[in-house]
Scaffold this motif. Sequence first.
Motif, PDB file in Angstrom:
ATOM      1  N   GLN A 103      -5.873   2.039  -1.095  1.00 38.14           N
ATOM      2  CA  GLN A 103      -6.919   1.907  -0.073  1.00 38.14           C
ATOM      3  C   GLN A 103      -7.552   0.518  -0.102  1.00 38.14           C
ATOM      4  OE1 GLN A 103      -7.485   3.782   2.321  1.00 38.14           O
ATOM      5  NE2 GLN A 103      -6.690   5.812   1.786  1.00 38.14           N
ATOM      6  N   ARG A 104      -7.701  -0.059  -1.290  1.00 33.91           N
ATOM      7  CA  ARG A 104      -8.220  -1.421  -1.386  1.00 33.91           C
ATOM      8  C   ARG A 104      -7.247  -2.412  -0.740  1.00 33.91           C
ATOM      9  NH1 ARG A 104      -9.934   0.051  -6.722  1.00 33.91           N
ATOM     10  NH2 ARG A 104      -8.128  -1.035  -7.617  1.00 33.91           N
TER      11      ARG A 104
ATOM     12  N   HIS B  95      -4.353   9.146   4.383  1.00 34.74           N
ATOM     13  CA  HIS B  95      -4.446   9.207   2.918  1.00 34.74           C
ATOM     14  C   HIS B  95      -5.869   9.281   2.375  1.00 34.74           C
ATOM     15  CE1 HIS B  95      -0.164   8.475   2.220  1.00 34.74           C
ATOM     16  NE2 HIS B  95      -0.205   7.565   3.192  1.00 34.74           N
ATOM     17  N   GLN B  96      -6.864   9.037   3.221  1.00 28.10           N
ATOM     18  CA  GLN B  96      -8.228   8.955   2.694  1.00 28.10           C
ATOM     19  C   GLN B  96      -8.989  10.256   2.965  1.00 28.10           C
ATOM     20  OE1 GLN B  96     -10.088   5.255   3.427  1.00 28.10           O
ATOM     21  NE2 GLN B  96     -12.174   5.968   3.010  1.00 28.10           N
TER      22      GLN B  96
ATOM     23  N   ASN C 226      -3.872   5.948  -5.248  1.00 29.44           N
ATOM     24  CA  ASN C 226      -4.544   5.991  -3.947  1.00 29.44           C
ATOM     25  C   ASN C 226      -5.705   5.000  -3.844  1.00 29.44           C
ATOM     26  OD1 ASN C 226      -2.755   7.948  -3.319  1.00 29.44           O
ATOM     27  ND2 ASN C 226      -4.250   9.603  -3.016  1.00 29.44           N
ATOM     28  N   GLU C 227      -6.497   4.869  -4.876  1.00 29.54           N
ATOM     29  CA  GLU C 227      -7.662   3.977  -4.825  1.00 29.54           C
ATOM     30  C   GLU C 227      -7.221   2.520  -4.651  1.00 29.54           C
ATOM     31  OE1 GLU C 227     -11.545   2.759  -7.541  1.00 29.54           O
ATOM     32  OE2 GLU C 227     -10.414   4.590  -7.999  1.00 29.54           O
TER      33      GLU C 227
ATOM     34  N   ALA D  47       0.835  -1.201   0.000  1.00 28.23           N
ATOM     35  CA  ALA D  47       0.000   0.000   0.000  1.00 28.23           C
ATOM     36  C   ALA D  47       0.874   1.257   0.000  1.00 28.23           C
ATOM     37  CB  ALA D  47      -0.935  -0.010   1.211  1.00 28.23           C
TER      38      ALA D  47
ATOM     39  N   LYS E 137      -2.788   4.931   8.562  1.00 26.90           N
ATOM     40  CA  LYS E 137      -2.563   5.130   7.125  1.00 26.90           C
ATOM     41  C   LYS E 137      -3.857   5.532   6.422  1.00 26.90           C
ATOM     42  CE  LYS E 137       1.346   1.935   6.661  1.00 26.90           C
ATOM     43  NZ  LYS E 137       2.328   2.963   6.216  1.00 26.90           N
ATOM     44  N   GLN E 138      -4.979   4.899   6.834  1.00 24.52           N
ATOM     45  CA  GLN E 138      -6.256   5.245   6.218  1.00 24.52           C
ATOM     46  C   GLN E 138      -6.627   6.703   6.513  1.00 24.52           C
ATOM     47  OE1 GLN E 138      -8.603   2.080   7.955  1.00 24.52           O
ATOM     48  NE2 GLN E 138      -8.515   0.833   6.092  1.00 24.52           N
TER      49      GLN E 138
END
Length: 421
Positions: free
Chosen positions: A29-30, A58-59, A25-26, A16, A54-55
């Motif tokens: 995140q998955r 970056h989210q 990024n997508e 990741a 991390k989520q």
Amino acid sequence: IDSTASAEVMHLMSFADFQFERNNNEQAQRTLAKAEVIAQENDLFSLLTHIFEKQLEHQTFNTNELELFAEKKNSFTSLKDEQDRASLAFIYLRCQIEESRKNKRLMPFQLLLDHTLRKYNLENAVIQRPKMLYQVIESVRSNLLSKKEFYEFEKYLTSITAEYFSIINFNKKDHIYFLKITYITAHTMYRNRKFKEGLMFSKKLNDGIERYEKQYYRTFFAKQKLLHAALLFYTNNPNDAIASLEDCKENHWELFSLKEQNYLTLNLSFYYYANQKLEQALTISQELQHTDGWYEKKISEEWALKRSIMDALIQIDFGNEEIGLTKINSITQRHKELFKIDLYTRVGFFLKLIRRVLMEPNFINSTELDLLIQNNLMTLPEEKEDLQAMSFYAWLKARKTKTNYYQALLKTTTREEVSHY
């Protein structure tokens, strides 16, 4: 299992990071979502903390998504707190058992367990999370089996399983803990000479490893086969025990680790020996070609000792008593420090008796031998006596009475079985 899961989660987190660095990024995140699922399933709380960080970093969240994330994180925090309390509870449980043993005041285990769970507010957690039930059992087991207290552990084990096993739902995610507890139960029944009950649990274990696309087949296959063969052997089915291990040797050898392969070889040699097939026993035992030092390093000193004693007994029963005596003297010298430890004192004494039997022709028929056996080998109440100590006694008994060793062994190890299930 957990170490494998940890490695997989850490690999996904690194991947990741790699994706974030390349602005994917997508996809990143998955990858984190997949890592989160594995970490949650395996209670890897420290790794979950890093995943959530991390989520968050970056989210981009809208209000509803942020509230859902916060709710998930709070739920995780609650589980982490529960696991922290459980870790303290397991230590407390071990300390209580150790203290009660030292004071010779063994408390009924169910009372001790109930008190511990209430103290750390874990009553519902044990029912809802089978992993925690396994951790309770393993905590007690590691404490008692380090001193080979199989009989005491059986009482604790049956107390736990009688209380919880029927009300816990072992789903696919928790199936590994069902298998671990079932194996521990079967092995405990074997060591306590409740062989028929052991066979029942061994069959449950075999059925269990066939479930869920055989997800844990490799993990338990060798353990189940070795234990099942031993249970067959002690229920007067030596040919079935031999056939089972021969089949494993010929058709499933790759499913056994190096240590398990050596266990199988030694067990098979012993089953042939006890079944009066000395040629086959010698042939199989000669496959164990490494030095004592190698086996002590790769397996254990105790296992290497068993292997050496097996070699000596085969030679003695072949009539090569001088070779057998030389081996006995070598074993006694090599393991003299081990025989000073309480757990192994009787093994050393058994070897001394063998030496006297070989060197003094009239000793085998003497009342002195009977007294020495009674006072130095059979030192525990019959229901608590160690299975391996009984195998030593049975060898002397068979030689004294000029009877079949295997039948003497079965007669010596037979125990009235009272089911707790």
